[in-house]
Design a protein around this motif. Structure first.
Motif, PDB file in Angstrom:
ATOM      1  N   ILE A  21       8.654  -4.207 -15.334  1.00 33.48           N
ATOM      2  CA  ILE A  21       8.211  -2.810 -15.230  1.00 33.48           C
ATOM      3  C   ILE A  21       6.707  -2.791 -15.486  1.00 33.48           C
ATOM      4  CG2 ILE A  21       8.433  -0.466 -16.140  1.00 33.48           C
ATOM      5  CD1 ILE A  21      11.211  -1.190 -17.107  1.00 33.48           C
ATOM      6  N   CYS A  22       5.966  -2.176 -14.561  1.00 31.21           N
ATOM      7  CA  CYS A  22       4.492  -2.111 -14.692  1.00 31.21           C
ATOM      8  C   CYS A  22       4.060  -0.641 -14.665  1.00 31.21           C
ATOM      9  CB  CYS A  22       3.819  -2.883 -13.571  1.00 31.21           C
ATOM     10  SG  CYS A  22       2.003  -2.792 -13.641  1.00 31.21           S
ATOM     11  N   ALA A  23       3.360  -0.210 -15.719  1.00 31.86           N
ATOM     12  CA  ALA A  23       2.856   1.169 -15.796  1.00 31.86           C
ATOM     13  C   ALA A  23       1.332   1.124 -15.895  1.00 31.86           C
ATOM     14  CB  ALA A  23       3.450   1.888 -16.997  1.00 31.86           C
ATOM     15  N   THR A  24       0.689   2.093 -15.253  1.00 29.57           N
ATOM     16  CA  THR A  24      -0.792   2.129 -15.256  1.00 29.57           C
ATOM     17  C   THR A  24      -1.301   3.351 -16.000  1.00 29.57           C
ATOM     18  OG1 THR A  24      -0.811   3.305 -13.149  1.00 29.57           O
ATOM     19  CG2 THR A  24      -0.918   0.912 -13.055  1.00 29.57           C
ATOM     20  N   ASP A  25      -2.533   3.198 -16.517  1.00 31.17           N
ATOM     21  CA  ASP A  25      -3.272   4.307 -17.150  1.00 31.17           C
ATOM     22  C   ASP A  25      -2.442   4.992 -18.225  1.00 31.17           C
ATOM     23  OD1 ASP A  25      -5.538   3.944 -15.475  1.00 31.17           O
ATOM     24  OD2 ASP A  25      -4.522   5.060 -13.887  1.00 31.17           O
ATOM     25  N   LEU A  26      -1.845   4.196 -19.110  1.00 29.39           N
ATOM     26  CA  LEU A  26      -0.983   4.766 -20.127  1.00 29.39           C
ATOM     27  C   LEU A  26      -1.758   5.572 -21.174  1.00 29.39           C
ATOM     28  CD1 LEU A  26       1.594   1.900 -20.732  1.00 29.39           C
ATOM     29  CD2 LEU A  26       1.899   4.012 -19.453  1.00 29.39           C
ATOM     30  N   THR A  27      -3.057   5.292 -21.337  1.00 30.06           N
ATOM     31  CA  THR A  27      -3.815   6.007 -22.377  1.00 30.06           C
ATOM     32  C   THR A  27      -4.576   7.201 -21.820  1.00 30.06           C
ATOM     33  OG1 THR A  27      -5.709   4.539 -22.047  1.00 30.06           O
ATOM     34  CG2 THR A  27      -4.104   3.907 -23.722  1.00 30.06           C
ATOM     35  N   LEU A  28      -4.509   7.394 -20.516  1.00 27.98           N
ATOM     36  CA  LEU A  28      -5.294   8.457 -19.892  1.00 27.98           C
ATOM     37  C   LEU A  28      -4.809   9.825 -20.387  1.00 27.98           C
ATOM     38  CD1 LEU A  28      -7.571   8.795 -17.819  1.00 27.98           C
ATOM     39  CD2 LEU A  28      -5.822   9.118 -16.076  1.00 27.98           C
ATOM     40  N   SER A  33      -2.877  12.978 -16.379  1.00 28.32           N
ATOM     41  CA  SER A  33      -1.942  12.748 -17.473  1.00 28.32           C
ATOM     42  C   SER A  33      -1.712  11.257 -17.585  1.00 28.32           C
ATOM     43  CB  SER A  33      -0.617  13.464 -17.207  1.00 28.32           C
ATOM     44  OG  SER A  33      -0.832  14.858 -17.059  1.00 28.32           O
ATOM     45  N   ALA A  34      -1.256  10.864 -18.764  1.00 33.66           N
ATOM     46  CA  ALA A  34      -1.004   9.452 -19.013  1.00 33.66           C
ATOM     47  C   ALA A  34       0.088   8.937 -18.074  1.00 33.66           C
ATOM     48  CB  ALA A  34      -0.603   9.241 -20.460  1.00 33.66           C
ATOM     49  N   CYS A  35      -0.051   7.656 -17.738  1.00 32.84           N
ATOM     50  CA  CYS A  35       0.891   6.966 -16.853  1.00 32.84           C
ATOM     51  C   CYS A  35       0.822   7.557 -15.446  1.00 32.84           C
ATOM     52  CB  CYS A  35       2.312   7.045 -17.395  1.00 32.84           C
ATOM     53  SG  CYS A  35       3.463   5.966 -16.496  1.00 32.84           S
ATOM     54  N   THR A  36      -0.108   7.041 -14.673  1.00 34.02           N
ATOM     55  CA  THR A  36      -0.315   7.567 -13.312  1.00 34.02           C
ATOM     56  C   THR A  36       0.612   6.913 -12.294  1.00 34.02           C
ATOM     57  OG1 THR A  36      -2.085   5.958 -12.974  1.00 34.02           O
ATOM     58  CG2 THR A  36      -2.724   8.144 -13.785  1.00 34.02           C
TER      59      THR A  36
END
Length: 1531
Positions: free
Chosen positions: A128-135, A236-239
């Protein structure tokens, strides 16, 4: 706003209301007089220009007319514009709709079609790959994890942390899914706040629902799920989320497969998880909505979770931490500073439960540190700051530099440092920062935030906005319409940060981004003009910072293009015209190109034309144009420019009626222009109008107004100028009053520490202007001026050398053409001139002259400063002529003065000074070349200068002295100074002008005294009939000058500046004219001036009481004023500021004036016409009542003795010795007397000196005394000059017949006749004599002990009569302090002092008797009233020896006691040994009071007999120097 400098106007004034970015900045160029040089010196930092304000009259923030109705560009004057787009914000992708995280529904992914999984028993998620989690996160996460729900099972991945620069995070746990393609899977991504065992999932970031079939399809195509921002958020976080799925045959032994979570069976644990999840959800919701109810509920949930966990519960630390976090946020939100203790205690509790190896210890330390810092900021507990620092330091040590925790700790540490330095508001500390660079706001919202940051000074907020803009740019590519807006805003923020912090990188990046923004606005774009203007402003800022001409040229070119894009009718046209005009003016100042100045004026004219009558900004344009015209007038001297500038300022003033906020500024500007025209043309109407305008401007700045000090100084300077022009005393009085008020508004201690601090601050300012910065030259100049001031104050050569080096560097930064080059040339020349005077290095003088030549070259014909520059150069050339005698320098100086005079036509205010300057040099050249034309022209110029000077102009004294010099030249050359056929009377004319100079009251006492001494010199040189009158005038002026000098030390110092032989030379002159009585009067008037003035203030006035009520009132007033004046300070302490010292001097002079007026009123009373006037001989002759007085006069013309007796006329005797021989005799005595007291052979040299003393001085006097004084009777010596230092009483012929003075008469001394008369005044005697013996055997600061002191005092007590005749007391050892001694001296009329005495030749009033704690100084004694005291025996060394530099002031301890009132004093001429003291004391008191009576008049005979007993004692070998060391002074 114009600033005035005391003594001269600063004619450079900024335009009324002009934007502070206006290039023609008001340099504080101060016209000052440095000795004979009129120079311009820039003593202050020029006002820094700020591009954030609008030209006065234009609305700040007035929007440009937008071409696109959906876009608004906020304009701040010439500030690069922050762009805000009011249209709907762009989305990043249209793939998925936004979903509230609070929703119970997940995001649904529609099936693309039916998919069959035949033959497959298992589907497995492999990654599982998630991006921009801190955004967009508002809290610092510990880690992130994913939760997958399928077929009733729940799987949770590991909790992974993410670094600052990490865009994506991957989980590689294998998760089994159902095989049915239609089965649903729920996937959620959470941010957790614990790395250790988690109480719950944490903050939900994203959740979605997807079918197995769709999941497999996306995995095969590597097609991630893209999320839209949540509702109400830009991002929002997680794009995005990408899950990799594999199909495989079932393998029940697959150990790598993640096992499902075991359902919680414990009710408490389930409740704990639910409560904690709810707390996190509501806290996150509060951070978005700021709804306080959400925050309250969050705290309640966390509190219930904490209640469930006992102290030993594994989740207790996490529960504590969660509750602490919510409580802290609540304290911040409600600003409940006193409740901060609660979250801090909770954070501390969580930290205590997390050991050093706990994965969450660092985050606990971080949050505790932030809470402590916030409490420190709000309540000021230093212990909190120290504890926070320790916690943060530990975090920084253990955390990776790229982690979010590390970054947050670093920011917190920086915040602490900034707060400690006072550079950050307390509210910034403790604010949680975003987890990483994020974009929580839309571009328009960022624009609004940028505007707010530009208007406030919060470093943290500015950094955050810049960071947000950087992140936003990563999401808006070149094709996006909002990119240009973001580039523009980011550029503005970077420029703002550069202006506040000075980081060059920010400035370069700002320009780069602005260039990119401009590239996105090609020709035809409606916003191109705005971008052009923004880029131009930033290039100009870089030019100011680095001085790169290319930036300035490019800025001007861009401003031209921006202006060209605005049609004539555009409302912004006039503003852009002003901006371009300002830039051109700046280039003119930098390079001196007249074309730029002319074009700037033309542009201002065009801008004015666009602001017709009635336009709200017309006044500002009128003023702007007036400033440029005035600047051109100063540069070229065109009268039309000055007249037009005044006309424009008049119209500008008319547009600022009474009540207008800019009226005071407009009044001031017009007043400055009129004052300048008056100085240029001499029209009194201009001066009067300027005065009226300044007065009105002052009235508009009432007490408390920030500009009142400036207005006070401006008006005061103008009043002083009119006083000099017309001589109206009221103008001068008012000017002084105004300056006093201005000074009171800016108190200044003037301490050395202030000067040192000023230099330190200037060094810091210079460090902020590195090489290339446009203000570096100014900063160098300012630091140089401060160092120069310190050099003048302390004479430290290093300061002067550094000042010169700094000015050289500053000059190098001002190339030819720069408008400030001239002032720097002059400043450096002035320093070089000072250096030359200090070290006499010819190269300095030569370089200074060359610099003045260059400065003159920059002032061509017509330039308003040309005459001043001519004078500067002429005076320095004259100085070099005086130093080397080169005729060419003198000729050139005269030529320059002639040209300067030609520039000062009749009516010009400086014409009189030019006439005087030229006359002085012409007279000097005549002495060399004997060209009569020079002398005639010199006299004519001086005579022409007379009527140009007002009645009270102090320069009249200079003209009188100069004319006297010219007439003396005529006399010496034998030339006729009056014209053909007339009798030459040049010598009398010279004496007439010298006498006139001494009577010119307005010139001041010091100048008049100097003039009188010149009169004395020339009258004596030519044996003129006014010689005696000149002496009398000099002594009268010296007495008056000394009377207004406040402190005793100042008086003594002042006496050293004038001839020490003035009184004796005057007496000698009177003797040569045959007037012996007048000689005595002049001696008494001119000697002991310091003592005489102190005595005047203690003159009894009892006889006035019988002269009526008016006389009694005058008597009281005289006593009160005398008492105040008698309390004058010894000297100013080292820490006393110049301002305080001058204030004391002024107060003292006013008291003296009142005292003088009172004395004049007393003179009007019958019988008091000569009250306190110098005594007549008939008054002084009374001093010879008890025996003749011999006054010894030592002048360079002759040495004489005058014998004064009460019954006969005074007798004058010319002694067979001259002044040089007398000086040699004194040297012989100094060398003959042993330096240390002690036994030994009688030096033959001392006998020889005593014999010579008898032969050439004492014996001729004794021969004349025999006719009027019987042998053995008393005589009094009143020596002057070098006679003061000779032991006259010990003169001995050493012949067989034993002839010596001691065999003929009993000798005493008196410092003056008046002192002796005062000592003889009778006082009521007490039936019992109060006698005190004071002894100090171990004084402060010494290592020796005087062993003979105690025995000596016991001997005195033994020899004195017993009570009631004598009331004896004794003070010794530790009791003998200064204060005790003073009280004892006050209470006892007889005293004996046995101690160590010191004579201070560098400061004779500091001569002292050394006590146990502090010295009992001569000044302490002089300030006492001892008028009832009868006798003092000074058993100490050197108590009767004075100061060689001022011998006729007779400043020593014994004389001081007599002047204070003691009638009879015994003292010593040099060091005395203990054995001699013991014998003299015993013999003296035996002879004084052996019969049981006490009479101070017997002291002289008692001492005479005691000394004779030493000489006759054959058993004791007492050295001759010790036998003659004691002397008697007084009755």
């Amino acid at each position: 706003m114009s600033m005035f400098v005391p003594g001269h106007f600063n004619d450079c004034h900024p335009p009324l209301g002009e934007s502070p970015i206006d290039p023609e900045r008001p340099q504080d160029i101060r016209q000052i007089n440095l000795q004979t040089f009129q120079v311009a010196v820039d003593n202050s930092v020029p006002d820094r220009l700020d591009d954030t304000l609008q030209v006065l009259g234009e609305e700040p923030g007035q929007p440009e007319q937008p071409q696109d109705p959906g876009k608004t560009n906020l304009v701040f004057g010439e500030t690069p514009q922050v762009a805000i787009n009011n249209s709907v914000s762009d989305t990043l992708d249209d793939t998925l709709p936004a979903l509230h995280e609070e929703s119970n529904h997940s995001e649904h992914i529609q099936d693309s079609g039916e998919m069959h999984l035949r033959g497959v028993q298992q589907v497995v998620i492999t990654a599982i790959c998630a991006t921009d989690l801190t955004l967009g996160l508002r809290r610092i996460p510990a880690g992130f994890h994913a939760v997958v729900k399928a077929d009733g099972d729940e799987y949770q991945t590991s909790n992974k942390s993410v670094n600052v620069d990490q865009a994506a995070i991957e989980w590689h746990e294998r998760i089994l899914l159902p095989c049915d393609p239609s089965s649903k899977v729920w996937v959620s991504v959470y941010a957790s706040f614990e790395l250790g065992p988690m109480v719950c999932h944490g903050e939900l970031l994203r959740t979605l629902e997807i079918s197995i079939g769709e999941l497999l399809d996306r995995s095969e195509k590597s097609h991630p799920i893209i999320f839209q921002p949540k509702q109400g958020e830009v991002v929002s976080a997680c794009t995005s989320l990408l899950m990799r799925v594999e199909k495989q045959v079932c393998d029940q032994n697959d150990a790598a497969v993640l096992r499902p979570l075991i359902p919680v069976t414990c009710r408490n644990m389930e409740t704990l998880a639910l409560e904690t999840d709810a707390g996190h959800r509501l806290l996150a919701q509060y951070r978005r909505t700021q709804n306080s109810r959400d925050l309250e509920q969050s705290i309640n949930h966390f509190a219930r979770a904490w209640d469930i966990c006992s102290m030993d519960h594994p989740y207790h630390p996490a529960a504590l931490f969660n509750l602490a976090t919510a409580e802290f946020v609540s304290c911040q939100a409600d600003e409940r500073y006193l409740d901060l203790d609660i979250p801090i205690i909770l954070f501390q509790g969580a930290l205590d439960l997390r050991a050093a190896d706990h994965p969450d210890r660092s985050v606990s330390q971080l949050h505790l540190a932030i809470a402590l810092l916030w409490r420190f900021a709000k309540r000021g507990f230093e212990s909190d700051a120290d504890a926070a620092k320790g916690l943060l330091s530990e975090v920084l040590k253990v955390c990776h530099a790229n982690s979010h925790i590390y970054r947050a700790a670093l920011i917190a540490m920086e915040m602490r440092a900034l707060h400690s330095a006072g550079r950050i508001d307390a509210n910034d500390i403790g604010q949680e920062r975003p987890a990483t660079s994020m974009l929580p706001l839309s571009p328009n919202e960022l624009g609004h935030r940028a505007v707010w940051c530009g208007q406030t000074d919060e470093p943290g907020a500015l950094d955050e906005v810049i960071s947000l803009h950087y992140d936003a740019l990563r999401h808006y590519n070149i094709e996006n319409a909002s990119r240009g807006q973001l580039l523009c805003n980011l550029s503005v923020m970077l420029l703002t940060r550069f202006q506040r912090r000075g980081n060059d990188k920010d400035l370069d990046q700002a320009i780069a981004y602005q260039m990119e923004a401009l590239a996105l606005r090609p020709v035809g774009d409606s916003d191109r003009s705005t971008s052009l203007n923004n880029l131009a402003v930033q290039l100009f800022s870089r030019f100011e910072h680095r001085g790169n001409n290319e930036d300035l040229d490019e800025a001007i070119a861009l401003h031209r293009e921006a202006l060209a894009l605005r049609p004539v009718c555009h409302t912004d046209q006039s503003r852009l015209l002003n901006i371009l005009a300002n830039r051109l003016s700046s280039r003119f100042q930098h390079r001196g190109n007249n074309e730029d100045s002319d074009e700037a004026i033309a542009l201002h004219r065009e801008a004015l034309a666009l602001r017709p009558v009635g336009h709200t900004d017309r006044s500002a344009s009128l003023n702007n144009l007036a400033v440029k015209l005035f600047s051109r007038f100063q540069h070229r001297g065109n009268d039309e420019d000055l007249d037009e500038a005044i006309a424009l300022d008049r119209e500008a003033l008319a547009l600022c009626p009474v009540g207008h906020t800019d009226r005071s500024t407009s009044l001031n500007n017009l007043a400055v222009q009129l004052s300048s025209r008056f100085q240029h043309r001499g029209n009194d109407e201009d001066l009067d109008e300027a005065m009226a305008l300044f007065r009105e401007a002052l009235a508009l700045h009432p007490v408390g107004h920030t500009d009142r000090s400036m207005s006070l100084n401006n008006f005061a300077v103008q009043l002083s100028f009119r006083f000099k022009h017309r001589g109206n005393d009221e103008d001068l009085d008012e000017a002084i009053a105004l300056h006093r008020e201005a000074l009171a508004l800016h108190p200044h201690r003037g301490n050395d520490e202030d000067l040192d601090q000023a230099i330190a601050l200037q060094r810091e300012a210079l460090a902020l202007c590195p090489v290339g910065h446009t203000d570096r030259s100014t900063s160098l100049n300012n630091l140089a001026n401060q160092l120069s001031s310190r050099f003048k104050h302390r004479a430290n050569d290093e300061d002067l050398d550094e000042a010169m080096a700094l000015l050289r560097e500053a000059l190098a930064l001002r190339p030819v053409g720069d408008s400030d080059r001239s002032s720097l040339l002059i400043n450096l020349a002035v320093q070089l001139s000072s250096h030359f005077k200090h070290r006499a290095n010819d190269e300095d003088l030569d370089e200074a002259i060359e610099l003045h030549r260059k400065a003159l070259a920059l002032c061509p014909v017509g330039h308003t400063d040309r005459s001043r520059s001519l004078n500067n150069l002429a005076r320095l050339l004259a100085s070099r002529f005086e130093h080397r005698g080169n005729d060419e320098d003198l000729d050139e100086a005269i030529a320059f003065h002639r040209e300067a005079l030609a520039l000062h036509p009749v009516g010009h205010t400086d014409r009189s000074q030019s006439l005087i300057d030229l006359a002085l040099l012409l007279a000097c050249r005549f002495e060399l070349q004997r060209n009569r034309e020079d002398l005639d022209t010199s006299r004519e110029n001086l005579l022409c200068a007379f009527p140009l000077l007002r009645q009270h102009d102090p320069r009249q004294l200079v003209v009188h002295q100069s004319l006297a010099k010219v007439y003396l030249s005529f006399h010496r050359a034998g030339l006729n100074a009056t014209g053909a056929g007339e009798k030459p009377d040049s010598l009398n004319d010279a004496m007439h002008h010298l006498e006139a100079a001494t009577s010119f009251v307005s010139a001041g006492l010091r100048s008049r005294l100097r003039a009188s001494l010149s009169w004395v010199h020339h009258a004596s040189e030519h044996s003129h009939s006014t010689q005696l009158k000149a002496y009398a005038t000099s002594m009268q002026l010296l007495d008056a000058y000394m009377s207004v000098t406040a402190s005793v030390s100042s008086r003594h110092k002042a006496m050293k500046e004038f001839p020490s032989t003035l009184a004796v030379d005057a007496a000698s002159c009177a003797l040569r004219s045959g007037d012996v009585r007048r000689a005595v009067e002049l001696l008494e008037q001119g000697r002991t001036i310091i003592w005489t003035q102190m005595a005047r203030l203690r003159t009894p006035l009892d006889s006035l009481e019988s002269c009526g009520d008016h006389a009694v009132t005058l008597m009281k007033k005289f006593r009160d004023l005398s008492s105040l004046l008698d309390r004058l300070p010894a000297s100013h302490s080292e820490g006393t500021s110049r301002v305080v010292a001058e204030a004391e001097e002024t107060r003292y002079r006013r008291l003296v004036e009142d005292w003088n007026r009172t004395v004049e009123d007393i003179w009007k009373i019958e019988g008091f016409s000569r009250f306190l006037l110098p005594p007549l001989f008939s008054d002084l002759q009374v001093a010879g009542r008890d025996g003749p007085i011999i006054v010894l006069i030592a002048s360079r013309s002759s040495c004489d003795a005058i014998i004064i007796s009460q019954e006969q006329d005074p007798t004058s005797i010319q002694l067979p010795i001259n002044f040089q021989q007398l000086a040699e005799l004194l040297i012989a005595f100094i060398e003959a007397v042993p330096k240390d007291a002690g036994p030994g052979e009688t030096p033959q040299a001392l006998k020889g000196a005593l014999k010579e003393l008898w032969n050439v001085i004492v014996h001729p006097v004794v021969e004349n005394l025999r006719r009027i004084a019987r042998p053995g009777s008393r005589i009094w010596w009143c020596p002057t000059s070098l006679f003061n230092f000779l032991p006259l009483h010990a003169a001995n012929g050493y012949k067989r017949d034993g002839e010596s003075l001691s065999r003929c008469y009993v000798s005493s001394y008196t410092p003056s006749l008046t002192a002796l008369i005062k000592a003889r005044a009778s006082h009521d005697r007490s039936p019992s004599v109060p006698f005190v013996a004071i002894g100090q055997n171990h004084p402060a600061g010494t290592s020796f002990t005087l062993d003979a002191v105690e025995p000596e005092l016991e001997l005195v007590e033994k020899l004195l009569p017993p009570p009631p005749t004598v009331s004896f007391s004794k003070i010794t050892s530790v009791d003998a302090t200064k204060s005790t001694a003073l009280r004892a001296l006050q209470d006892n009329t007889w005293f004996h002092l046995a101690c160590h005495g010191t004579q201070r030749f560098d400061g004779p009033f500091q001569s002292a008797f050394l006590m146990r704690d502090q010295p009992l100084s001569l000044l302490d004694i002089a300030q006492m009233d001892l008028s009832r005291h009868q006798f003092a025996f000074l058993s100490a060394c050197e108590t009767a020896v004075g100061d060689l530099s001022t011998p006729d002031e007779v400043i020593h301890l014994a004389a001081g006691l007599q002047f204070a009132g003691v009638k009879s004093v015994v003292g010593t001429l040099w060091k005395v040994d203990d054995a001699t003291v013991e014998r003299v004391v015993k013999a003296f008191y035996t002879n004084l009071c052996g019969d049981g009576t006490m009479n101070s008049k017997r002291a002289a005979r008692a001492l005479h007999k005691a000394v004779q007993s030493l000489a006759s004692d054959k058993d004791k070998d007492i050295p001759l120097a010790q036998r003659i060391v004691f002397v008697h002074i007084g009755i």
